[in-house]
Design a protein around this motif. Structure first.
Motif, PDB file in Angstrom:
ATOM      1  N   THR A 294      84.715  44.296  49.601  1.00  0.00           N
ATOM      2  CA  THR A 294      84.118  45.624  49.505  1.00  0.00           C
ATOM      3  C   THR A 294      82.739  45.573  50.158  1.00  0.00           C
ATOM      4  O   THR A 294      82.269  44.526  50.585  1.00  0.00           O
ATOM      5  N   GLY A 295      82.070  46.716  50.212  1.00  0.00           N
ATOM      6  CA  GLY A 295      80.745  46.784  50.808  1.00  0.00           C
ATOM      7  C   GLY A 295      80.817  47.090  52.294  1.00  0.00           C
ATOM      8  O   GLY A 295      81.843  46.900  52.949  1.00  0.00           O
ATOM      9  N   GLY A 296      79.698  47.555  52.843  1.00  0.00           N
ATOM     10  CA  GLY A 296      79.652  47.914  54.251  1.00  0.00           C
ATOM     11  C   GLY A 296      79.972  46.777  55.183  1.00  0.00           C
ATOM     12  O   GLY A 296      80.609  46.960  56.228  1.00  0.00           O
ATOM     13  N   GLY A 297      79.552  45.549  54.827  1.00  0.00           N
ATOM     14  CA  GLY A 297      79.794  44.399  55.683  1.00  0.00           C
ATOM     15  C   GLY A 297      81.248  43.975  55.735  1.00  0.00           C
ATOM     16  O   GLY A 297      81.643  43.195  56.608  1.00  0.00           O
ATOM     17  N   ALA A 298      82.056  44.475  54.812  1.00  0.00           N
ATOM     18  CA  ALA A 298      83.475  44.107  54.775  1.00  0.00           C
ATOM     19  C   ALA A 298      84.245  44.673  55.952  1.00  0.00           C
ATOM     20  O   ALA A 298      85.372  44.258  56.224  1.00  0.00           O
ATOM     21  N   GLN A 299      83.638  45.639  56.658  1.00  0.00           N
ATOM     22  CA  GLN A 299      84.330  46.300  57.757  1.00  0.00           C
ATOM     23  C   GLN A 299      84.234  45.546  59.076  1.00  0.00           C
ATOM     24  O   GLN A 299      84.781  45.989  60.087  1.00  0.00           O
ATOM     25  N   LEU A 300      83.558  44.412  59.104  1.00  0.00           N
ATOM     26  CA  LEU A 300      83.432  43.655  60.342  1.00  0.00           C
ATOM     27  C   LEU A 300      84.797  43.132  60.780  1.00  0.00           C
ATOM     28  O   LEU A 300      85.463  42.396  60.048  1.00  0.00           O
ATOM     29  N   LEU A 303      86.651  39.516  60.034  1.00  0.00           N
ATOM     30  CA  LEU A 303      86.066  38.797  58.903  1.00  0.00           C
ATOM     31  C   LEU A 303      87.122  38.402  57.878  1.00  0.00           C
ATOM     32  O   LEU A 303      87.114  37.277  57.365  1.00  0.00           O
ATOM     33  N   GLY A 304      88.026  39.323  57.578  1.00  0.00           N
ATOM     34  CA  GLY A 304      89.062  39.029  56.592  1.00  0.00           C
ATOM     35  C   GLY A 304      89.928  37.847  56.994  1.00  0.00           C
ATOM     36  O   GLY A 304      90.215  36.956  56.188  1.00  0.00           O
ATOM     37  N   GLN A 305      90.316  37.806  58.284  1.00  0.00           N
ATOM     38  CA  GLN A 305      91.144  36.700  58.767  1.00  0.00           C
ATOM     39  C   GLN A 305      90.378  35.379  58.712  1.00  0.00           C
ATOM     40  O   GLN A 305      90.932  34.335  58.350  1.00  0.00           O
ATOM     41  N   TYR A 306      89.119  35.427  59.074  1.00  0.00           N
ATOM     42  CA  TYR A 306      88.292  34.219  59.055  1.00  0.00           C
ATOM     43  C   TYR A 306      88.146  33.690  57.626  1.00  0.00           C
ATOM     44  O   TYR A 306      88.315  32.484  57.367  1.00  0.00           O
ATOM     45  N   LEU A 307      87.868  34.587  56.690  1.00  0.00           N
ATOM     46  CA  LEU A 307      87.698  34.185  55.301  1.00  0.00           C
ATOM     47  C   LEU A 307      89.002  33.669  54.717  1.00  0.00           C
ATOM     48  O   LEU A 307      89.013  32.689  53.957  1.00  0.00           O
TER      49      LEU A 307
END
Length: 354
Positions: A294-300, A303-307
Motif C-alpha cells: 500500500t502507499g504511494g510508493g507501492a505504484q512503482l 517493485l512488486g516483482q522485485y520484492l
C-alpha cells in the motif's frame, strides 16, 4: 447497533488525507459492516512535514481547512495517526492484569526500555495473546511509545484547523485493522506501506498485529537521488522514476537514473526481506504467506516483482476497499484507483466509533 460515522485523518509528508466511514452492525471490527461515504486529499507544501513529523503546524492547518472546505465532511471530530522513527514499537510480556491497571503501570514497567524519559513519551500497550507463565498468566503484546513532541505537533496542526482530535493512533495499527479483513483475516500477512519518506511494515497473524517496523526509506528518496544525479527538478525526477520503474531495461542516457532507483529500492527491499526472515525464525511454522503493498510508493512499476523475488513470497497490491462498501454523493468511481493511498486514513477510522 446504531450507525455511527468516524473520520480518519492521515497527515503524510506530501498530502493530508481524510476518509469518512459509516459503521453499521458490528461496529469498527474485522467483520463489521462499513461504508466509505467521503474521502478527500490536499497536497502539502514541501517542508510542512519533515521526517514524517509536522514541522509547520500553521501550514498543515491551512491545508486541513482547505480539505474540509472542499470535501465537506459531516464532522470536525477526527482520529489522527502518528508513525515515524521516533515511535518505538517492541514486544512486551506483562503479568496478566486488567486493561486499566496495565495502562497505569506502563511507565514503571518500561522506563528502562525507552530511549527518552517516560515523562516525554506517550505510551500504549496492544495485547495480542495470553499464555501460562511460571508465576501465572502472562499477556503478550506490543508496547507503543511515541515522543510527546511528535504527538503534540500533530494535535497542534489539527486544532489550528478547527478540528477536534478524538483519538491518536499508530499508523501501523490502522493499517492492520483495515488490511486484516476478508481472506487476510485467516492468514499470516505482511503489509508494506511505502510512503514518501518512510515505510511501515506490519505482520498480521489471523487478524492480530504481531510485528511492526518503521523504515527510514520511502519513495521520495529515490526521486531525490535521481534529481541530484541528473540535475533536474524534483517533479521531473519523479516523472522519470515512474517511467523507468525498477528492473527494466532503459536507454543508455538514463543509466545513471536507473542506478539511482535501483540502489534506493534495493535498500528497501532488503530491509523488508530481512524483516520477514526475522519473523519466520521467531515464529517457526507461522511465517508470512503473502505481502500486500500500500502507499504511494507501492505504484512503482516492477517493485512488486522485485520484492517477490527477494522475499520468495507472493506480492500483491493491497485492496483495502475490497471488503468495504463505497457509497457517497462526492465519491466517484476513481476512488478505487486511490485506495492504495487511503489505507491509513481508512484504518484510522476503524480505531473508534463515536
Amino acid at each position: 447497533m446504531a450507525k455511527s460515522r468516524v473520520i480518519g485523518l492521515d497527515i503524510g509528508t506530501t498530502h493530508v488525507r481524510a476518509t469518512e466511514v459509516e459503521f453499521g452492525r458490528g461496529g469498527p471490527s474485522l467483520g463489521g459492516e462499513a461504508t466509505v461515504v467521503n474521502f478527500g486529499e490536499v497536497a502539502l507544501p514541501a517542508g510542512a512535514v519533515r521526517e514524517c513529523e509536522v514541522a509547520e503546524p500553521q501550514t498543515v492547518g491551512s491545508a486541513l481547512r482547505q480539505l474540509w472546505l472542499q470535501a465537506k465532511f459531516s464532522s470536525r471530530d477526527v482520529v489522527i495517526g502518528v508513525g515515524n522513527q521516533r515511535v518505538l514499537v517492541r514486544d512486551l510480556n506483562l503479568p496478566w492484569m486488567p486493561a486499566a491497571q496495565i495502562r497505569s503501570s506502563l511507565p514503571f514497567q518500561v522506563q528502562d526500555m525507552l530511549p527518552v524519559a517516560v515523562d516525554d513519551a506517550v505510551l500504549d500497550f496492544v495485547p495480542t495473546s495470553t499464555f501460562a507463565g511460571e508465576q501465572g498468566n502472562v499477556i503478550r503484546g506490543l508496547l507503543v511509545a511515541a515522543t510527546k513532541e511528535t504527538v503534540l505537533a500533530n494535535i497542534a496542526a489539527v486544532e489550528t484547523a478547527g478540528l477536534r482530535p478524538m483519538m491518536v493512533d499508530l499508523d501501523a495499527l490502522a493499517l492492520a485493522r483495515v488490511m486484516a479483513r476478508g481472506e487476510a483475516r485467516d492468514r499470516v500477512v505482511g503489509i508494506v506501506d511505502i510512503g514518501a519518506r518512510s515505510t511501515t511494515i506490519v505482520i498480521i497473524a489471523h487478524g492480530v498485529p504481531r510485528l511492526v517496523r518503521i523504515l527510514p526509506t520511502g519513495g521520495d528518496h529515490a526521486t531525490d537521488a535521481v534529481a541530484s544525479t541528473l540535475g533536474v527538478s524534483f517533479v521531473e525526477a519523479d516523472r522519470l522514476k515512474r517511467q523507468l520503474g525498477v528492473g527494466y531495461a532503459a536507454p543508455p542516457e538514463y543509466a545513471s537514473a536507473v542506478e539511482c532507483v535501483q540502489s534506493v529500492t534495493t535498500v528497501l527491499v532488503e530491509a523488508v526481506r530481512n524483516t520477514m526472515v526475522y519473523y519466520a525464525s521467531s515464529n517457526p511454522g507461522a511465517a508470512a504467506e503473502l505481502l500486500l503493498l500500500t502507499g504511494g510508493g507501492a505504484q512503482l512499476t516492477g517493485l512488486g516483482q522485485y520484492l517477490s523475488s527477494a522475499s520468495r513470497l507472493p506480492v500483491s497490491l493491497g485492496q483495502p476497499l475490497s471488503t468495504i462498501t463505497v457509497h457517497g454523493p462526492r465519491l466517484g468511481p476513481a476512488i478505487s484507483d486511490r485506495q492504495h493511498s487511503l489505507a491509513v486514513s481508512l484504518g484510522l477510522a476503524f480505531g473508534v466509533a463515536s
